[in-house]
Design an enzyme around this catalytic site. Structure first.
Site, PDB file in Angstrom:
ATOM      1  N   LYS A   1      -7.322   2.179  -2.682  1.00  0.00           N
ATOM      2  CA  LYS A   1      -8.370   1.677  -1.858  1.00  0.00           C
ATOM      3  C   LYS A   1      -9.010   2.892  -1.060  1.00  0.00           C
ATOM      4  O   LYS A   1      -8.107   4.119  -0.603  1.00  0.00           O
ATOM      5  CB  LYS A   1      -6.967   1.604  -0.990  1.00  0.00           C
TER       6      LYS A   1
ATOM      7  N   ARG B   1     -11.271   5.618  10.288  1.00  0.00           N
ATOM      8  CA  ARG B   1     -10.234   6.468  11.418  1.00  0.00           C
ATOM      9  C   ARG B   1     -10.080   8.156  10.824  1.00  0.00           C
ATOM     10  O   ARG B   1      -9.186   8.441  11.104  1.00  0.00           O
ATOM     11  CB  ARG B   1      -8.824   5.257  11.125  1.00  0.00           C
TER      12      ARG B   1
ATOM     13  N   THR C   1      -4.236   4.777  -1.443  1.00  0.00           N
ATOM     14  CA  THR C   1      -4.847   4.941  -0.735  1.00  0.00           C
ATOM     15  C   THR C   1      -5.516   6.558  -0.676  1.00  0.00           C
ATOM     16  O   THR C   1      -4.901   7.286  -0.539  1.00  0.00           O
ATOM     17  CB  THR C   1      -4.288   4.990   1.143  1.00  0.00           C
TER      18      THR C   1
ATOM     19  N   GLN D   1       0.726  -1.328   0.191  1.00  0.00           N
ATOM     20  CA  GLN D   1       0.085  -0.465  -0.473  1.00  0.00           C
ATOM     21  C   GLN D   1       0.866   0.970  -0.068  1.00  0.00           C
ATOM     22  O   GLN D   1       2.115   1.370   0.664  1.00  0.00           O
ATOM     23  CB  GLN D   1      -1.398   0.226   1.146  1.00  0.00           C
TER      24      GLN D   1
ATOM     25  N   HIS E   1     -11.084   2.954   6.019  1.00  0.00           N
ATOM     26  CA  HIS E   1     -10.170   3.308   6.516  1.00  0.00           C
ATOM     27  C   HIS E   1     -10.183   2.963   8.521  1.00  0.00           C
ATOM     28  O   HIS E   1      -9.511   3.442   8.726  1.00  0.00           O
ATOM     29  CB  HIS E   1      -9.536   5.219   7.131  1.00  0.00           C
TER      30      HIS E   1
ATOM     31  N   TYR F   1       0.219   5.789   0.438  1.00  0.00           N
ATOM     32  CA  TYR F   1      -0.370   6.763   0.326  1.00  0.00           C
ATOM     33  C   TYR F   1       0.221   7.717  -0.981  1.00  0.00           C
ATOM     34  O   TYR F   1       1.583   7.380  -0.849  1.00  0.00           O
ATOM     35  CB  TYR F   1      -0.019   8.067   1.596  1.00  0.00           C
TER      36      TYR F   1
ATOM     37  N   ARG G   1      -8.382  12.506  15.346  1.00  0.00           N
ATOM     38  CA  ARG G   1      -8.126  11.771  15.673  1.00  0.00           C
ATOM     39  C   ARG G   1      -7.688  11.960  17.137  1.00  0.00           C
ATOM     40  O   ARG G   1      -7.190  11.869  17.929  1.00  0.00           O
ATOM     41  CB  ARG G   1      -7.695  10.051  15.566  1.00  0.00           C
TER      42      ARG G   1
HETATM   43  C1  LIG Z   1      -3.473   0.983  13.335  1.00  0.00           C
HETATM   44  C2  LIG Z   1      -4.223   1.006  12.397  1.00  0.00           C
HETATM   45  C3  LIG Z   1      -3.170   1.570  11.201  1.00  0.00           C
HETATM   46  C4  LIG Z   1      -3.835   1.769   9.527  1.00  0.00           C
HETATM   47  N1  LIG Z   1      -2.506   2.320   8.892  1.00  0.00           N
HETATM   48  C5  LIG Z   1      -2.876   2.175   7.589  1.00  0.00           C
HETATM   49  C6  LIG Z   1      -2.017   3.023   5.618  1.00  0.00           C
HETATM   50  O1  LIG Z   1      -1.007   3.093   6.668  1.00  0.00           O
HETATM   51  N2  LIG Z   1      -3.060   2.880   5.252  1.00  0.00           N
HETATM   52  C7  LIG Z   1      -3.862   2.599   5.047  1.00  0.00           C
HETATM   53  O2  LIG Z   1      -4.401   3.110   3.793  1.00  0.00           O
HETATM   54  N3  LIG Z   1      -5.009   2.018   5.847  1.00  0.00           N
HETATM   55  C8  LIG Z   1      -4.421   2.069   7.045  1.00  0.00           C
HETATM   56  N4  LIG Z   1      -5.730   1.676   7.960  1.00  0.00           N
HETATM   57  C9  LIG Z   1      -6.399   0.942   7.357  1.00  0.00           C
HETATM   58  C10 LIG Z   1      -6.538  -0.341   7.219  1.00  0.00           C
HETATM   59  O3  LIG Z   1      -5.915  -0.621   6.660  1.00  0.00           O
HETATM   60  C11 LIG Z   1      -8.160  -0.864   6.830  1.00  0.00           C
HETATM   61  O4  LIG Z   1      -8.486  -0.005   5.904  1.00  0.00           O
HETATM   62  C12 LIG Z   1      -9.197  -0.840   8.172  1.00  0.00           C
HETATM   63  O5  LIG Z   1      -7.986  -1.534   9.918  1.00  0.00           O
HETATM   64  C13 LIG Z   1     -10.152  -1.929   8.068  1.00  0.00           C
HETATM   65  O6  LIG Z   1     -11.044  -1.979   9.287  1.00  0.00           O
HETATM   66  P1  LIG Z   1     -10.677  -3.046  10.788  1.00  0.00           P
HETATM   67  O7  LIG Z   1      -9.650  -2.928  11.627  1.00  0.00           O
HETATM   68  O8  LIG Z   1     -11.718  -2.773  11.111  1.00  0.00           O
HETATM   69  O9  LIG Z   1     -10.611  -4.350   9.924  1.00  0.00           O
HETATM   70  C14 LIG Z   1      -5.537   1.268   9.194  1.00  0.00           C
HETATM   71  C15 LIG Z   1      -5.640   1.212  10.332  1.00  0.00           C
HETATM   72  C16 LIG Z   1      -5.181   0.803  12.026  1.00  0.00           C
HETATM   73  C17 LIG Z   1      -6.197   0.298  12.528  1.00  0.00           C
END
Ligand SMILES: Cc1cc2nc3c(=O)[nH]c(=O)nc-3n(C[C@H](O)[C@H](O)[C@H](O)COP(=O)(O)O)c2cc1C
Length: 387
Positions: free
Chosen positions: A254, A281, A158, A130, A278, A132, A167
């Site tokens: 994504k 988030r 993404t 992945q 995400h 950004y 956050r």
């Molecule tokens: C701690 C953490 C870090 C993440 N970092 C990224 C990231 O760097 N890039 C990204 O596209 N998504 C990131 N995500 C989102 C995840 O790829 C994913 O979309 C999401 O966690 C899915 O939901 P779930 O945690 O409920 O399974 C992150 C999620 C978490 C929990």
């Protein structure tokens, strides 16, 4: 508690909560602002139920599938979660090893301690990548170029975070990556499993980790500029088309969650879309991922492979997504919290739990293969038909 004692993903998450400093647990588990979308990810899964069929010989079952030409042992993969190496010592290698052993993909991001080159021998083509759209074009090119040179098969870009989500819990806890307050130190001292097993292990092994895939001289994580995670607010459809021209492998957008954007992404030539917010988030108040899935499937599948993530904790939920038309599901927190709880055996346990649940639920739903699941197997919670 041992990994084998965990009966479900929530059991593993509870151990992680006990073992991590509170601020670090919050960094993983919580969502932006009022966490409406975090809750909607779960709630949207509960609003659709499985129509159980019976009277089928389900003695022989197959939960394997093929996505982007790759054979997967089950319709599940590990989503990108930045800074996994902070949750357990060498966390990225542990996630990659457990995923490879389970026959599912592991996604590595831009904010990783372990360089992709070191993970590739572990995961092979199941190492997905992945990026950004980074604010500094030079760094974006560097990241994409590295993956191209290494022969990475699947690149995800993404789209849902042109700026970072709000956050608030991070600002309160002082666990903004790289910035440490007095409260953060107190928090660390209250979590000996993590302090000794992860942080001090790094310190004694030669120092705090750096961001493996940044150019030399720009890898600092603690107190660094964080250019590796500073997204570009300019990245638009033209930029995605331009990336498509430069990337020969599988390209995945994504964080797309509407039919309109799915069509735009498809017109840019992507091979896949991850319906995602995400993990709640980024934009709080956004639609739950599973609720957004049908319109994206209807807009672009099967030409474009549609994947979904957000809130998945049970095999039966994975089957709902497959019945809705998804090619597979990604999990973020499920495996990340399992990593924080027990390291690699925790991730292996999480994947085994999900595999068993998918297989058992498939049998109970009266199907032998994933291909047998369509929207006729689903209905709205209030009884309305979906198909
Ligand atoms: C701690 C953490 C870090 C993440 N970092 C990224 C990231 O760097 N890039 C990204 O596209 N998504 C990131 N995500 C989102 C995840 O790829 C994913 O979309 C999401 O966690 C899915 O939901 P779930 O945690 O409920 O399974 C992150 C999620 C978490 C929990």
């Amino acid at each position: 508690m041992k990994p084998a004692d965990a009966l479900n993903i929530d059991d593993l998450a509870r151990v992680a909560r006990r073992r991590l400093p509170k601020g670090l647990y919050d960094f993983v588990a919580r969502g932006a602002e009022d966490e409406i979308t975090l809750r909607e990810n779960r709630a949207s899964l509960d609003r659709v139920l499985l129509r159980q069929r019976v009277g089928v010989d389900v003695s022989r079952r197959d939960i394997s599938t093929t996505v982007f030409g790759q054979k997967l042992a089950m319709p599940l993969g590990i989503a990108v979660t930045g800074l996994a190496g902070l949750l357990h010592h060498d966390g990225e290698r542990k996630l990659a090893r457990a995923a490879a052993a389970a026959g599912v993909p592991f996604t590595i991001g831009s904010s990783n301690f372990t360089a992709q080159a070191a993970l590739l021998p572990i995961a092979g083509p199941l190492l997905w990548r992945q990026v950004y759209p980074l604010a500094e074009d030079r760094l974006f090119e560097h990241q994409v170029g590295l993956s191209r040179d290494l022969g990475i098969t699947v690149l995800q870009v993404t789209m849902d975070s042109p700026v970072i989500g709000n956050r608030e819990y991070i600002r309160r806890s002082g666990w903004s990556p790289g910035i440490i307050h007095a409260g953060t130190v107190r928090d660390m001292l209250g979590a000996p499993y993590w302090l000794f097993g992860t942080l001090l292990r790094y310190v004694f092994a030669g120092g705090l980790p750096e961001i493996g895939d940044m150019p030399a001289g720009e890898r600092r994580f603690w107190g660094g500029t964080h250019a590796f995670a500073t997204a570009s607010p300019r990245f638009d459809w033209d930029a995605l088309s331009a990336l498509r021209r430069r990337w020969d492998g599988v390209l995945v957008a994504k964080g797309v969650s509407t039919a309109e954007d799915a069509r735009r992404a498809a017109a840019c030539g992507v091979d896949g879309i991850i319906v995602s917010n995400h993990g709640g988030r980024s934009l709080d108040g956004a639609v739950g991922s599973f609720a957004a899935l049908p319109e994206v499937v209807d807009a672009v599948a099967p030409k474009v492979t549609v994947i979904v993530d957000g809130g998945f904790r049970r095999g039966s939920e994975v089957l709902k997504a497959i019945a809705m038309g998804a090619g597979m599901v990604m999990v973020g927190r499920a495996t990340l919290l399992a990593l924080a709880a027990f390291g690699e055996p925790g991730v292996a346990r999480a994947l085994a739990i999900l595999r068993e649940e998918i297989d058992r639920s498939l049998a109970l739903a009266g199907a032998r293969t994933l291909a047998e699941l369509g929207r006729d197997r689903l209905q709205w919670q209030d009884g309305r038909a979906l198909a």
